[in-house]
Design a protein around this motif. Structure first.
Motif, PDB file in Angstrom:
ATOM      1  N   ILE A 242       0.694  -1.268  -0.045  1.00 34.93           N
ATOM      2  CA  ILE A 242      -0.070  -0.035   0.092  1.00 34.93           C
ATOM      3  C   ILE A 242       0.873   1.094  -0.087  1.00 34.93           C
ATOM      4  N   GLY A 243       2.096   1.221   0.736  1.00 31.15           N
ATOM      5  CA  GLY A 243       2.878   2.296   0.497  1.00 31.15           C
ATOM      6  C   GLY A 243       3.395   2.696  -0.804  1.00 31.15           C
ATOM      7  N   LEU A 244       3.837   1.678  -1.464  1.00 29.88           N
ATOM      8  CA  LEU A 244       4.152   1.838  -2.860  1.00 29.88           C
ATOM      9  C   LEU A 244       2.956   2.545  -3.593  1.00 29.88           C
ATOM     10  N   SER A 245       1.796   2.285  -3.510  1.00 29.27           N
ATOM     11  CA  SER A 245       0.623   2.644  -4.143  1.00 29.27           C
ATOM     12  C   SER A 245       0.476   4.243  -3.867  1.00 29.27           C
ATOM     13  N   TYR A 246       0.866   4.758  -2.349  1.00 25.24           N
ATOM     14  CA  TYR A 246       0.972   6.178  -2.002  1.00 25.24           C
ATOM     15  C   TYR A 246       2.112   6.682  -2.641  1.00 25.24           C
ATOM     16  N   VAL A 247       3.190   6.329  -2.833  1.00 25.18           N
ATOM     17  CA  VAL A 247       4.452   6.956  -3.873  1.00 25.18           C
ATOM     18  C   VAL A 247       3.815   7.067  -5.139  1.00 25.18           C
ATOM     19  N   ILE A 248       3.108   6.072  -5.750  1.00 30.60           N
ATOM     20  CA  ILE A 248       2.827   6.314  -7.188  1.00 30.60           C
ATOM     21  C   ILE A 248       1.506   7.301  -7.316  1.00 30.60           C
ATOM     22  N   ALA A 249       0.760   7.660  -6.222  1.00 33.86           N
ATOM     23  CA  ALA A 249      -0.181   8.404  -6.289  1.00 33.86           C
ATOM     24  C   ALA A 249       0.300   9.615  -6.073  1.00 33.86           C
ATOM     25  N   GLY A 250       1.405  10.055  -5.396  1.00 35.08           N
ATOM     26  CA  GLY A 250       1.995  11.286  -5.211  1.00 35.08           C
ATOM     27  C   GLY A 250       1.286  11.869  -3.778  1.00 35.08           C
ATOM     28  N   ALA A 251       1.243  10.735  -2.874  1.00 36.41           N
ATOM     29  CA  ALA A 251       0.792  11.239  -1.536  1.00 36.41           C
ATOM     30  C   ALA A 251       1.799  12.024  -0.681  1.00 36.41           C
ATOM     31  N   PRO A 252       1.184  12.727   0.064  1.00 33.77           N
ATOM     32  CA  PRO A 252       2.265  13.759   0.956  1.00 33.77           C
ATOM     33  C   PRO A 252       2.878  12.765   2.025  1.00 33.77           C
ATOM     34  N   GLN A 253       4.136  12.732   2.127  1.00 35.87           N
ATOM     35  CA  GLN A 253       4.852  12.068   3.196  1.00 35.87           C
ATOM     36  C   GLN A 253       4.506  10.498   3.114  1.00 35.87           C
ATOM     37  N   PRO A 254       4.806   9.964   1.817  1.00 29.41           N
ATOM     38  CA  PRO A 254       4.352   8.471   1.594  1.00 29.41           C
ATOM     39  C   PRO A 254       5.161   7.706   2.616  1.00 29.41           C
ATOM     40  N   LEU A 255       6.519   7.789   2.987  1.00 27.22           N
ATOM     41  CA  LEU A 255       7.015   6.919   3.880  1.00 27.22           C
ATOM     42  C   LEU A 255       6.226   6.927   5.255  1.00 27.22           C
ATOM     43  N   LEU A 256       6.158   8.038   5.863  1.00 28.45           N
ATOM     44  CA  LEU A 256       5.279   8.105   7.200  1.00 28.45           C
ATOM     45  C   LEU A 256       3.665   7.347   6.993  1.00 28.45           C
ATOM     46  N   LEU A 257       2.989   7.788   5.956  1.00 26.08           N
ATOM     47  CA  LEU A 257       1.964   7.167   5.922  1.00 26.08           C
ATOM     48  C   LEU A 257       2.062   5.671   5.406  1.00 26.08           C
ATOM     49  N   GLY A 258       3.208   5.118   4.956  1.00 27.34           N
ATOM     50  CA  GLY A 258       3.273   3.765   4.609  1.00 27.34           C
ATOM     51  C   GLY A 258       3.539   3.074   6.208  1.00 27.34           C
ATOM     52  N   MET A 259       4.507   3.782   7.105  1.00 31.03           N
ATOM     53  CA  MET A 259       4.765   2.986   8.136  1.00 31.03           C
ATOM     54  C   MET A 259       3.357   3.146   9.265  1.00 31.03           C
ATOM     55  N   PHE A 260       2.693   4.034   9.156  1.00 29.20           N
ATOM     56  CA  PHE A 260       1.411   4.261   9.909  1.00 29.20           C
ATOM     57  C   PHE A 260       0.370   2.819   9.380  1.00 29.20           C
ATOM     58  N   THR A 261       0.654   3.063   8.146  1.00 30.03           N
ATOM     59  CA  THR A 261      -0.545   1.771   7.447  1.00 30.03           C
ATOM     60  C   THR A 261      -0.056   0.314   8.056  1.00 30.03           C
ATOM     61  N   ALA A 262       1.158   0.104   7.822  1.00 28.73           N
ATOM     62  CA  ALA A 262       1.898  -1.011   8.255  1.00 28.73           C
ATOM     63  C   ALA A 262       1.585  -1.411   9.509  1.00 28.73           C
ATOM     64  N   LEU A 263       1.538  -0.293  10.749  1.00 24.74           N
ATOM     65  CA  LEU A 263       1.551  -0.776  12.239  1.00 24.74           C
ATOM     66  C   LEU A 263       0.044  -1.048  12.157  1.00 24.74           C
ATOM     67  N   ALA A 264      -0.806  -0.252  11.427  1.00 31.41           N
ATOM     68  CA  ALA A 264      -2.311  -0.612  11.613  1.00 31.41           C
ATOM     69  C   ALA A 264      -2.636  -1.918  10.960  1.00 31.41           C
ATOM     70  N   CYS A 265      -2.027  -2.328   9.906  1.00 31.10           N
ATOM     71  CA  CYS A 265      -2.400  -3.478   9.196  1.00 31.10           C
ATOM     72  C   CYS A 265      -1.903  -4.846  10.079  1.00 31.10           C
ATOM     73  N   MET A 266      -1.104  -4.559  11.306  1.00 30.02           N
ATOM     74  CA  MET A 266      -0.661  -5.759  12.003  1.00 30.02           C
ATOM     75  C   MET A 266      -2.045  -6.310  12.999  1.00 30.02           C
ATOM     76  N   ILE A 267      -3.091  -5.395  12.921  1.00 31.00           N
ATOM     77  CA  ILE A 267      -4.211  -5.649  13.520  1.00 31.00           C
ATOM     78  C   ILE A 267      -5.378  -5.866  12.817  1.00 31.00           C
ATOM     79  N   PRO A 268      -5.999  -7.110  12.630  1.00 32.40           N
ATOM     80  CA  PRO A 268      -7.281  -7.166  11.610  1.00 32.40           C
ATOM     81  C   PRO A 268      -8.135  -6.312  11.881  1.00 32.40           C
ATOM     82  N   MET A 269      -8.666  -5.889  10.675  1.00 28.73           N
ATOM     83  CA  MET A 269      -9.780  -4.822  10.694  1.00 28.73           C
ATOM     84  C   MET A 269      -9.359  -3.185  10.925  1.00 28.73           C
ATOM     85  N   VAL A 270      -8.217  -3.207  11.487  1.00 31.29           N
ATOM     86  CA  VAL A 270      -7.610  -1.683  11.772  1.00 31.29           C
ATOM     87  C   VAL A 270      -7.181  -1.076  10.456  1.00 31.29           C
TER      88      VAL A 270
END
Length: 383
Positions: A242-270
């Motif tokens: 999903i972080g790669l898709s942030y980079v491709i879409a030109g999201a702001p701070q894609p690395l930070l958003l990717g880390m946030f998403t990875a930590l949240a994805c460790m918990i199902p449904m979060v």
């Protein structure tokens, strides 16, 4: 001679009762010492716990290394290689990610400060909405377009709480690095002890609980390994994709958003909630509507496949634990025990499911006749 058995019986009973009392006293003493030792460890209980979890997970790798490397030096070098590998793969990249995320956080804080001073201009995709264009533009102008509206919004959001949370997370990350360092040290000594330590644990479990205890031990080990693979590794994989898709879409701070998403994805449904927040941020920052929709659709597909197929197979597959038991163990463990509950919860549920299967299986004691009669009568009335 005829009185010898009669006179020796009280002595034998006394010795037997004293031995039984000593056994109970020794058990109470051992339990008390173990609890006292855990109390004295303080916050380093977490290091002991994570060292044990990593030892369970890394044991197959240690066995493989010793089989491929039969040298006597491998007794110490193989555990050192595993610990160094974990440090290189996780801790050093984690430090680099934290450093990069801190830089992106500064950029994000600058953007927030600029928005508070000048407002947030309406993105171009608002003019291309197929419906609701006027209502959305009116809401944007009223809530985000001017500095006063942004200041009012931030006042309602209470940013001081967010700043305090960020500061607390920073202290937590520093404390986590210290605990992880001690956990790796404990992991080295666990792995260096090797087979003799495992043999002692097996012998202790057998003496205390017998064959059922060995089955429980097997399920706990399988649940811990499955939890690491199904939660941590799958969550990191989801975050990377999903972080790669942030980079491709030109999201702001894609690395930070990717880390946030990875930590949240460790918990199902979060992970889905984190993905929705990131897509909303992409829209606010002015990216195209098509890019935001693409990120949302791609992320939803990744989460659906991982949460419904890959994660249940990894966590419950080796111990035949149903997905509902896995889900309840993860969420309940996280709420009750924090981050360590991600491993404690599935392990406890694995043991509970094992006891349920042993107690309700065909080999269990048959139900009383009255219970069977009630069941038969109930089914007959239902028919």
């Amino acid at each position: 001679m005829s009185q010898f058995p009669h006179s020796s019986t009280p002595h034998a009973v006394s010795v037997r009762s004293r031995t039984r009392f000593q056994s109970w006293a020794q058990g109470v003493l051992a339990l008390g010492v173990a609890l006292l030792a855990l109390f004295i460890l303080g916050r380093f209980r977490s290091a002991l716990f994570w060292g044990g979890v990593l030892a369970i997970v890394c044991w197959p790798l240690l066995t493989w290394l010793r089989r491929k490397w039969p040298s006597p030096r491998a007794v110490a070098l193989a555990p050192a290689a595993i610990v160094a590998g974990i440090a290189l793969v996780f801790i050093i990249p984690f430090g680099l990610l934290v450093s990069a995320a801190a830089g992106e956080a500064r950029e994000g804080a600058q953007w927030v400060r600029q928005a508070a001073e000048q407002g947030i201009p309406a993105p171009a995709w608002l003019d291309r909405l197929p419906w609701g264009r006027a209502q959305v533009q009116h809401w944007w102008q009223a809530n985000l377009a001017t500095a006063d509206s942004v200041h009012e919004l931030m006042t309602r959001l209470k940013p001081e709480r967010s700043l305090a949370m960020v500061e607390q997370l920073g202290h937590g990350a520093a404390n986590g690095l210290v605990i992880m360092g001690f956990a790796l040290l404990i992991l080295f000594f666990f792995l260096r002890a090797g087979t003799p330590l495992v043999a002692r644990i097996d012998r202790l479990v057998w003496r205390l609980l017998g064959a059922r205890g060995v089955m429980v031990q097997h399920h706990v080990v399988g649940a811990v390994r499955g939890a690491l693979a199904g939660l941590v590794l799958v969550g990191l994989g989801e975050g990377v994709l999903i972080g790669l898709s942030y980079v491709i879409a030109g999201a702001p701070q894609p690395l930070l958003l990717g880390m946030f998403t990875a930590l949240a994805c460790m918990i199902p449904m979060v992970g889905g909630i984190a993905l929705a927040l990131c897509v909303a941020l992409i829209l606010v920052k002015g990216a195209t509507l098509a890019a935001a929709i693409g990120v949302g659709v791609f992320g939803a597909i990744v989460l659906f496949l991982a949460d419904h197929f890959i994660r249940p197979a990894l966590i419950g597959g080796s111990i035949k634990l149903p997905f509902m038991w896995v889900l309840l163990g993860i969420l309940g463990g996280l709420e009750s025990c924090g981050l360590s509950g991600l491993f404690i919860g599935p392990a406890v549920m694995a043991v509970a499911h094992l006891l349920w299967r042993l107690g309700s299986g065909r080999a269990a004691q048959a139900a009383p006749d009255g219970v069977v009669a009630i069941r038969v009568t109930h089914h007959a009335r239902a028919d």
